[in-house]
Design a protein around this motif. Structure first.
Motif, mmCIF file in Angstrom:
data_model
loop_
_atom_site.group_PDB
_atom_site.id
_atom_site.type_symbol
_atom_site.label_atom_id
_atom_site.label_comp_id
_atom_site.label_asym_id
_atom_site.label_seq_id
_atom_site.Cartn_x
_atom_site.Cartn_y
_atom_site.Cartn_z
ATOM 1 N N THR A 75 0.830 -1.220 0.000
ATOM 2 C CA THR A 75 0.000 0.000 0.000
ATOM 3 C C THR A 75 0.858 1.261 0.000
ATOM 4 O OG1 THR A 75 -0.118 -0.060 2.425
ATOM 5 C CG2 THR A 75 -1.887 -1.167 1.214
ATOM 6 N N SER A 76 2.074 1.161 -0.454
ATOM 7 C CA SER A 76 2.980 2.312 -0.444
ATOM 8 C C SER A 76 2.426 3.463 -1.281
ATOM 9 C CB SER A 76 4.347 1.898 -0.985
ATOM 10 O OG SER A 76 5.178 3.026 -1.164
ATOM 11 N N SER A 98 5.280 -10.361 8.565
ATOM 12 C CA SER A 98 5.189 -10.797 9.959
ATOM 13 C C SER A 98 4.178 -11.925 10.152
ATOM 14 C CB SER A 98 4.806 -9.617 10.854
ATOM 15 O OG SER A 98 3.508 -9.128 10.528
ATOM 16 N N GLY A 99 3.449 -12.270 9.081
ATOM 17 C CA GLY A 99 2.500 -13.371 9.157
ATOM 18 C C GLY A 99 1.155 -13.013 9.755
ATOM 19 N N SER A 100 0.821 -11.724 9.810
ATOM 20 C CA SER A 100 -0.425 -11.309 10.456
ATOM 21 C C SER A 100 -1.435 -10.681 9.503
ATOM 22 C CB SER A 100 -0.115 -10.310 11.587
ATOM 23 O OG SER A 100 0.556 -9.161 11.080
ATOM 24 N N HIS A 101 -1.183 -10.735 8.209
ATOM 25 C CA HIS A 101 -2.115 -10.131 7.249
ATOM 26 C C HIS A 101 -3.368 -11.003 7.142
ATOM 27 C CE1 HIS A 101 -3.769 -8.306 3.642
ATOM 28 N NE2 HIS A 101 -2.857 -7.346 3.717
ATOM 29 N N SER A 128 -13.827 -17.171 -1.233
ATOM 30 C CA SER A 128 -14.344 -15.880 -0.784
ATOM 31 C C SER A 128 -13.419 -14.743 -1.226
ATOM 32 C CB SER A 128 -14.472 -15.864 0.742
ATOM 33 O OG SER A 128 -13.211 -16.087 1.349
ATOM 34 N N TYR A 129 -13.970 -13.537 -1.239
ATOM 35 C CA TYR A 129 -13.198 -12.360 -1.616
ATOM 36 C C TYR A 129 -12.324 -11.910 -0.439
ATOM 37 C CZ TYR A 129 -15.060 -11.195 -6.206
ATOM 38 O OH TYR A 129 -15.352 -11.189 -7.544
ATOM 39 N N PRO A 130 -11.231 -11.233 -0.709
ATOM 40 C CA PRO A 130 -10.375 -10.723 0.378
ATOM 41 C C PRO A 130 -11.084 -9.637 1.174
ATOM 42 C CG PRO A 130 -9.659 -9.853 -1.742
ATOM 43 C CD PRO A 130 -10.686 -10.895 -2.041
ATOM 44 N N THR A 131 -10.753 -9.546 2.443
ATOM 45 C CA THR A 131 -11.381 -8.542 3.302
ATOM 46 C C THR A 131 -10.824 -7.150 3.043
ATOM 47 O OG1 THR A 131 -9.736 -8.967 5.040
ATOM 48 C CG2 THR A 131 -11.776 -10.259 5.107
ATOM 49 N N GLY A 132 -9.590 -7.078 2.551
ATOM 50 C CA GLY A 132 -8.963 -5.782 2.322
ATOM 51 C C GLY A 132 -9.183 -5.214 0.939
ATOM 52 N N VAL A 137 -4.383 -14.348 -0.713
ATOM 53 C CA VAL A 137 -3.205 -15.132 -1.105
ATOM 54 C C VAL A 137 -3.088 -16.355 -0.204
ATOM 55 C CG1 VAL A 137 -0.717 -15.087 -1.448
ATOM 56 C CG2 VAL A 137 -2.049 -13.006 -1.832
ATOM 57 N N ILE A 138 -2.912 -17.501 -0.810
ATOM 58 C CA ILE A 138 -2.702 -18.745 -0.058
ATOM 59 C C ILE A 138 -1.343 -19.299 -0.457
ATOM 60 C CG2 ILE A 138 -3.558 -21.053 0.445
ATOM 61 C CD1 ILE A 138 -6.331 -20.083 -0.259
ATOM 62 N N LEU A 139 -0.418 -19.301 0.474
ATOM 63 C CA LEU A 139 0.964 -19.737 0.228
ATOM 64 C C LEU A 139 1.140 -21.133 0.830
ATOM 65 C CD1 LEU A 139 4.135 -17.524 0.847
ATOM 66 C CD2 LEU A 139 4.137 -20.006 0.981
#
Length: 405
Positions: A75-76, A98-101, A128-132, A137-139
């Motif tokens: 989001t820069s 950081s693994g918290s998104h 489902s659609y992203p909340t943001g 993304v699923i890694l």
């Protein structure tokens, strides 16, 4: 620091992922969906819904996937001025790394496999659609550890993706993934980074002196994490030195058996050390989640949850032992490869230059044919461990073969 700085010696991959992240931003702005997967020779600047990252151990497949995930969520404010996604400082990048998104799910396992239940849950989430409002993304780290049923469940998600879902799969090679899955992914192959690039990273990021950094980079044989451990962890260096003494300790049968026992005991000790630090905490946390009080009767359902946790912990211990042994075997392979290089008069750099005296001694003790047979013995040991042969038997067979030459 940009998220791409973590990719050592992967300029081509960074270029492709940066272009795809810019295309993804344009896709969101235009209200379009991710494009259909392209073959490896297709236009790398296009965004697609599934990616497969492959490469040798330690090359940074998971690091590349995580950096791409951060770039997709970047989001820069510089992006409005034409900046490259993946600044590393904005909230999007920081929370991903950081693994918290909330819209980035990491799938990893401490055990030997990823089960179908976990994968089905992810496929449902992917619908489902992203909340943001950007990308979900699923890694999947270590996609080669998927069970057959889990891989088939993943295929369902990759075949019918949500318009804003991106799958990032990591595996050692393309052959480790089902053909039906890899045909729907864009393939990115990472290469082994040079020792110079790894050494430069150790100097810049870990503050290691140039000399030890270069030695650790050579000893790590292209594995970035292994090189870092050798540079900063005295215990890791001591264990490597112990392993590299094995070629000089197999002069008789007793020495072979003793060396094998030490190697297996070290792997067991690593697993037990990990268990001491993690297992007790995990069990206590689970009991606290069920509200269990010390000395009281266990709440309903807790016994089954504890049993399942113990099963995962046992699987993790087995994996830790295998990984410790595999690291030792890779060190042995590097040793005998250096011996072979000396026997053929190669002028290239040696991974184990810090053990040059031992290399010269073994190289002078026999012909190159014996060295090749020893390399085959180490490879055979790795294959035996993959087939669940008892570790001590497999390593003893290897050390006896090293003695025979």
């Amino acid at each position: 620091m940009s998220v791409w700085d973590d990719l050592v010696g992967q300029d081509r991959v960074v270029e492709q992922l940066s272009a795809a992240a810019r295309a993804a931003r344009a896709t969101v702005a235009a209200g379009r969906t991710a494009g259909a997967p392209a073959d490896p020779g297709g236009n790398a600047s296009l965004m697609t819904h599934a990616w497969l990252f492959t490469g040798p151990p330690g090359a940074g497949q998971t690091t590349a996937a995580r950096a791409f995930a951060a770039a997709l969520q970047c989001t820069s404010p510089d992006l409005e001025l034409g900046g490259t996604p993946g600044c590393g400082f904005c909230e999007g990048c920081h929370t991903v790394l950081s693994g918290s998104h909330a819209d980035v799910k990491y799938v990893r396992t401490d055990g030997l496999s990823i089960g179908v239940g976990d994968m089905r849950d992810l496929v449902l989430r992917a619908a489902s659609y992203p909340t943001g409002g950007r990308w979900s993304v699923i890694l999947v780290d270590a996609a080669h550890r998927l069970t057959e049923a889990a891989a088939n469940a993943l295929l369902k998600g990759v075949e019918e993706p949500s318009p804003r879902t991106v799958w990032l799969l990591c595996a050692p090679s393309v052959q480790d993934v089902l053909p039906t899955i890899r045909s729907r992914c864009r393939l990115l192959v990472l290469r082994t980074p040079s020792a110079e690039a790894v050494a430069d990273m150790l100097v810049r990021r870990d503050g290691v002196d140039p000399g030890p950094a270069h030695a650790a980079a050579l000893a790590g044989q292209g594995d970035i994490d292994r090189s870092r451990r050798l540079a900063v962890d005295e215990q890791a260096r001591a264990r490597r030195a112990e392993v590299l003494r094995i070629p000089l300790q197999v002069a008789d049968v007793g020495g072979c058996l003793a060396a094998a026992q030490r190697l297996v005991d070290t792997a067991k000790a690593d697993a037990e050390a990990l268990a001491e630090t993690q297992d007790a905490k995990e069990t206590d946390d689970l009991k606290a989640a069920y509200g269990a009080a010390e000395g009281s009767r266990a709440p309903r359902g807790m016994a089954g949850a504890v049993k399942e946790l113990e099963k995962r912990q046992k699987s993790r211990a087995t994996r830790t032992r295998r990984e410790t042994l595999n690291t030792a075997l890779l060190d042995l392979l590097g040793f005998y490869r250096d011996v072979l290089a000396l026997q053929f008069g190669s002028a290239g750099p040696l991974a184990n230059e810090d053990h040059r005296q031992a290399l010269d001694r073994v190289a002078a003790a026999g012909p190159a044919e014996s060295t090749l047979r020893r390399i085959e013995a180490v490879l055979a040991c790795r294959e035996a461990l993959d087939r669940n042969v008892d570790p001590l038997l497999a390593v003893e067979a290897m050390t006896l073969a090293l003695r025979a030459g």
